[in-house]
Design a protein around this motif. Structure first.
Motif, PDB file in Angstrom:
ATOM      1  N   LYS A  92     -48.255  28.841 -22.081  1.00 51.03           N
ATOM      2  CA  LYS A  92     -46.870  28.812 -21.572  1.00 51.03           C
ATOM      3  C   LYS A  92     -46.737  29.487 -20.212  1.00 51.03           C
ATOM      4  O   LYS A  92     -46.000  29.033 -19.344  1.00 51.03           O
ATOM      5  CB  LYS A  92     -45.953  29.552 -22.550  1.00 51.03           C
ATOM      6  N   ARG A  93     -47.420  30.623 -20.055  1.00 49.91           N
ATOM      7  CA  ARG A  93     -47.117  31.493 -18.923  1.00 49.91           C
ATOM      8  C   ARG A  93     -48.031  31.394 -17.711  1.00 49.91           C
ATOM      9  O   ARG A  93     -47.650  31.818 -16.630  1.00 49.91           O
ATOM     10  CB  ARG A  93     -47.131  32.964 -19.380  1.00 49.91           C
ATOM     11  N   ALA A  94     -49.276  30.941 -17.893  1.00 43.73           N
ATOM     12  CA  ALA A  94     -50.219  31.067 -16.785  1.00 43.73           C
ATOM     13  C   ALA A  94     -50.562  29.709 -16.179  1.00 43.73           C
ATOM     14  O   ALA A  94     -51.392  28.980 -16.714  1.00 43.73           O
ATOM     15  CB  ALA A  94     -51.485  31.764 -17.277  1.00 43.73           C
ATOM     16  N   PRO A  95     -49.925  29.372 -15.074  1.00 42.70           N
ATOM     17  CA  PRO A  95     -50.144  28.050 -14.468  1.00 42.70           C
ATOM     18  C   PRO A  95     -51.610  27.783 -14.116  1.00 42.70           C
ATOM     19  O   PRO A  95     -52.073  26.660 -14.237  1.00 42.70           O
ATOM     20  CB  PRO A  95     -49.295  28.088 -13.193  1.00 42.70           C
ATOM     21  N   PHE A 147     -56.483  24.206 -19.247  1.00 44.99           N
ATOM     22  CA  PHE A 147     -57.611  24.502 -20.148  1.00 44.99           C
ATOM     23  C   PHE A 147     -57.448  23.765 -21.481  1.00 44.99           C
ATOM     24  O   PHE A 147     -56.326  23.560 -21.960  1.00 44.99           O
ATOM     25  CB  PHE A 147     -57.664  26.008 -20.463  1.00 44.99           C
ATOM     26  N   SER A 148     -58.547  23.429 -22.086  1.00 50.25           N
ATOM     27  CA  SER A 148     -58.521  22.943 -23.467  1.00 50.25           C
ATOM     28  C   SER A 148     -58.354  24.193 -24.347  1.00 50.25           C
ATOM     29  O   SER A 148     -58.626  25.310 -23.888  1.00 50.25           O
ATOM     30  CB  SER A 148     -59.829  22.249 -23.807  1.00 50.25           C
TER      31      SER A 148
END
Lengths: 202, 202
Positions: B134-137, B142-143
């Motif tokens: 949710k938080r880290a663009p 990533f899978s």
């Protein structure tokens, strides 16, 4: 909403005091020794015998080769299991009645479906020894070495009992929502802080 | 009285958010990335280089046979130690200025003489993965398997860094006053609860 709070605690950490104060602040029942009394009454076993089993002083080991699979056959043969089963029933009944604070007795595990707030109280050995010397008349004549051994032995029994019935590691922070270290923090203030936090949850 | 709060945190547990909210509630400074910037400025090392060292991405190993004893001779030869030493100086300076919340950077250890309130924030892997997605663009592509690996790798680096400089075990509840598990608890409420508790200490 019901607020069910379970307290796991290292021996001498003040977990019982924290739980009692928290229950008082929240004006909800506090269950500790009452559970033992109820188990004794409902199982017909002597109070002192129940206490020894629950504190891990008496362990009825399963036959080595059969291990826990035996439990699926006739669990009621083993007094430990009779007590745990009765304990689970009583704890669930207490929690279903309404908000409460329950100390020890694997309540975090027994009530896992009700999503209680699970607190673990711990402290360094030094401050636990100090607390034990102050608070427990039956052990106050111990030498420091005896007290250290007594604390470690009691915790080992709690850990073994918890591990056996829950399959989880006692005191592992992963199993709790909040862990508080009473080595440096004041228990009265911690209880007030936790009570304020719990009141805020709806 | 100054209120110094340090926050250790598992990657993805929301420890930074908790610290930030806590500082806001208490109306005191919040130090996180500011520490890196100050280290870079004062040491003359590049910001990105300092970041890589502090995050444990670059490790300058000591000669195997000489080990840490070498540090007593000419510690300034090793960039890791230059950075740690500068970091310690900056963190102490920040804490001496007044109440604050400091995230990571072994601040609990560096400030041990000032008796800060040491908080550790953790969560189960599942909820940390969810938070990271949710938080880290920079990692949202990533899978799940990649994210899991990324979280575990980052924590391993933090643990190694902490262990190396403090000699203590990162995340071991014995080193902290309060540990909070954000798997099921709301961070906003936790921050409010902790702020109320800290305000009560005088």
């Amino acid at each position: 909403m019901h607020k069910i709070i379970t307290i796991g605690r290292e021996f001498g950490s003040g977990g019982r005091e924290l739980g009692k104060r928290l229950a008082e602040k929240l004006e909800i029942p506090f269950y500790d020794k009452e559970i033992l009394t109820a188990i004794a009454e409902e199982s017909g076993l002597a109070h002192s015998y129940v206490e020894e089993i629950v504190e891990g002083k008496i362990v009825h080991y399963y036959p080595i080769m059969i291990g826990r699979t035996f439990a699926y056959q006739d669990v009621s043969l083993f007094p430990n299991d009779v007590v745990f089963s009765k304990q689970s029933e009583i704890i669930r009944r207490m929690a279903e009645k309404g908000s409460c604070v329950i100390v020890g007795r694997c309540a975090d595990y027994i009530l896992r479906d009700m999503q209680p707030l699970n607190i673990f109280v711990y402290a360094d050995l030094e401050s636990r020894m100090e607390r034990c010397f102050k608070r427990a008349p039956e052990t106050e004549h111990f030498s420091p070495a005896e007290m250290k051994k007594h604390i470690q032995k009691t915790d080992k029994k709690r850990a073994d009992y918890y591990q056996f019935y829950t399959g989880m590691s006692w005191g592992d922070k992963a199993n709790y929502d909040i862990c508080v270290n009473t080595s440096r923090l004041d228990i009265k203030r911690l209880a007030a802080g936790l009570a304020a936090y719990v009141k805020d949850i709806d």
